[in-house]
Design a protein around this motif. Sequence first.
Motif, PDB file in Angstrom:
ATOM      1  N   GLY A  44       2.430  34.137  38.985  1.00 35.58           N
ATOM      2  CA  GLY A  44       3.807  34.240  39.449  1.00 35.58           C
ATOM      3  C   GLY A  44       4.003  33.990  40.932  1.00 35.58           C
ATOM      4  N   ASN A  45       2.972  33.577  41.618  1.00 36.74           N
ATOM      5  CA  ASN A  45       3.087  33.301  43.050  1.00 36.74           C
ATOM      6  C   ASN A  45       3.551  31.878  43.299  1.00 36.74           C
ATOM      7  N   GLU A  46       4.106  31.652  44.473  1.00 37.63           N
ATOM      8  CA  GLU A  46       4.511  30.317  44.888  1.00 37.63           C
ATOM      9  C   GLU A  46       3.537  29.810  45.943  1.00 37.63           C
ATOM     10  N   ILE A  47       3.278  28.525  45.934  1.00 41.82           N
ATOM     11  CA  ILE A  47       2.448  27.883  46.952  1.00 41.82           C
ATOM     12  C   ILE A  47       3.418  27.313  47.987  1.00 41.82           C
ATOM     13  N   MET A  48       3.266  27.741  49.223  1.00 41.06           N
ATOM     14  CA  MET A  48       4.182  27.339  50.286  1.00 41.06           C
ATOM     15  C   MET A  48       3.436  26.526  51.346  1.00 41.06           C
ATOM     16  N   VAL A  49       4.178  25.634  52.015  1.00 46.44           N
ATOM     17  CA  VAL A  49       3.639  24.817  53.098  1.00 46.44           C
ATOM     18  C   VAL A  49       4.507  25.059  54.321  1.00 46.44           C
ATOM     19  N   LYS A  50       3.866  25.307  55.448  1.00 50.93           N
ATOM     20  CA  LYS A  50       4.611  25.481  56.679  1.00 50.93           C
ATOM     21  C   LYS A  50       4.616  24.158  57.424  1.00 50.93           C
ATOM     22  N   ARG A  51       5.815  23.632  57.656  1.00 50.99           N
ATOM     23  CA  ARG A  51       5.994  22.369  58.382  1.00 50.99           C
ATOM     24  C   ARG A  51       6.817  22.681  59.611  1.00 50.99           C
ATOM     25  N   GLY A  52       6.125  22.756  60.741  1.00 53.64           N
ATOM     26  CA  GLY A  52       6.820  23.140  61.966  1.00 53.64           C
ATOM     27  C   GLY A  52       7.335  24.556  61.827  1.00 53.64           C
ATOM     28  N   GLU A  53       8.628  24.709  61.999  1.00 53.56           N
ATOM     29  CA  GLU A  53       9.235  26.039  61.879  1.00 53.56           C
ATOM     30  C   GLU A  53       9.711  26.335  60.461  1.00 53.56           C
ATOM     31  N   HIS A  54       9.578  25.385  59.565  1.00 48.41           N
ATOM     32  CA  HIS A  54      10.091  25.541  58.205  1.00 48.41           C
ATOM     33  C   HIS A  54       8.960  25.805  57.219  1.00 48.41           C
ATOM     34  N   THR A  55       9.211  26.695  56.278  1.00 53.99           N
ATOM     35  CA  THR A  55       8.286  26.947  55.181  1.00 53.99           C
ATOM     36  C   THR A  55       8.976  26.500  53.908  1.00 53.99           C
ATOM     37  N   ILE A  56       8.312  25.608  53.185  1.00 53.49           N
ATOM     38  CA  ILE A  56       8.906  25.053  51.968  1.00 53.49           C
ATOM     39  C   ILE A  56       7.917  25.179  50.809  1.00 53.49           C
ATOM     40  N   PRO A  57       8.444  25.282  49.589  1.00 59.02           N
ATOM     41  CA  PRO A  57       7.534  25.363  48.435  1.00 59.02           C
ATOM     42  C   PRO A  57       6.826  24.033  48.201  1.00 59.02           C
ATOM     43  N   LEU A  58       5.579  24.120  47.813  1.00 60.03           N
ATOM     44  CA  LEU A  58       4.800  22.938  47.427  1.00 60.03           C
ATOM     45  C   LEU A  58       5.046  22.714  45.942  1.00 60.03           C
ATOM     46  N   MET A  59       5.668  21.616  45.603  1.00 57.64           N
ATOM     47  CA  MET A  59       6.141  21.398  44.243  1.00 57.64           C
ATOM     48  C   MET A  59       5.190  20.552  43.390  1.00 57.64           C
ATOM     49  N   ILE A  60       3.904  20.709  43.541  1.00 59.05           N
ATOM     50  CA  ILE A  60       2.967  19.879  42.771  1.00 59.05           C
ATOM     51  C   ILE A  60       2.892  20.271  41.307  1.00 59.05           C
ATOM     52  N   PHE A  61       3.354  21.472  40.968  1.00 56.84           N
ATOM     53  CA  PHE A  61       3.286  21.925  39.600  1.00 56.84           C
ATOM     54  C   PHE A  61       4.655  21.992  38.941  1.00 56.84           C
ATOM     55  N   ALA A  62       5.655  21.410  39.558  1.00 59.09           N
ATOM     56  CA  ALA A  62       7.003  21.439  38.986  1.00 59.09           C
ATOM     57  C   ALA A  62       7.052  20.597  37.715  1.00 59.09           C
ATOM     58  N   ALA A  63       7.824  21.064  36.784  1.00 60.27           N
ATOM     59  CA  ALA A  63       7.939  20.346  35.510  1.00 60.27           C
ATOM     60  C   ALA A  63       8.823  19.139  35.642  1.00 60.27           C
TER      61      ALA A  63
END
Length: 63
Positions: A44-63
Amino acid sequence: MEMPPRSVERLKRLQEVTEAASYAEVMKNALRLYEALIDEVETGNEIMVKRGEHTIPLMIFAA
């Protein structure tokens, strides 16, 4: 293992960038990482990527 030419090129690049001793080492490390990511998503965890000041979800497993 048979692989398309594009996949072989990706494997070669990863071996060079990571300074892996062999393709087998690249594959072993890739499988470990993939397994760890799958384990996190399955719990149930999300994989996040920090890009500069922004943190965004890593969507490699999205359906």
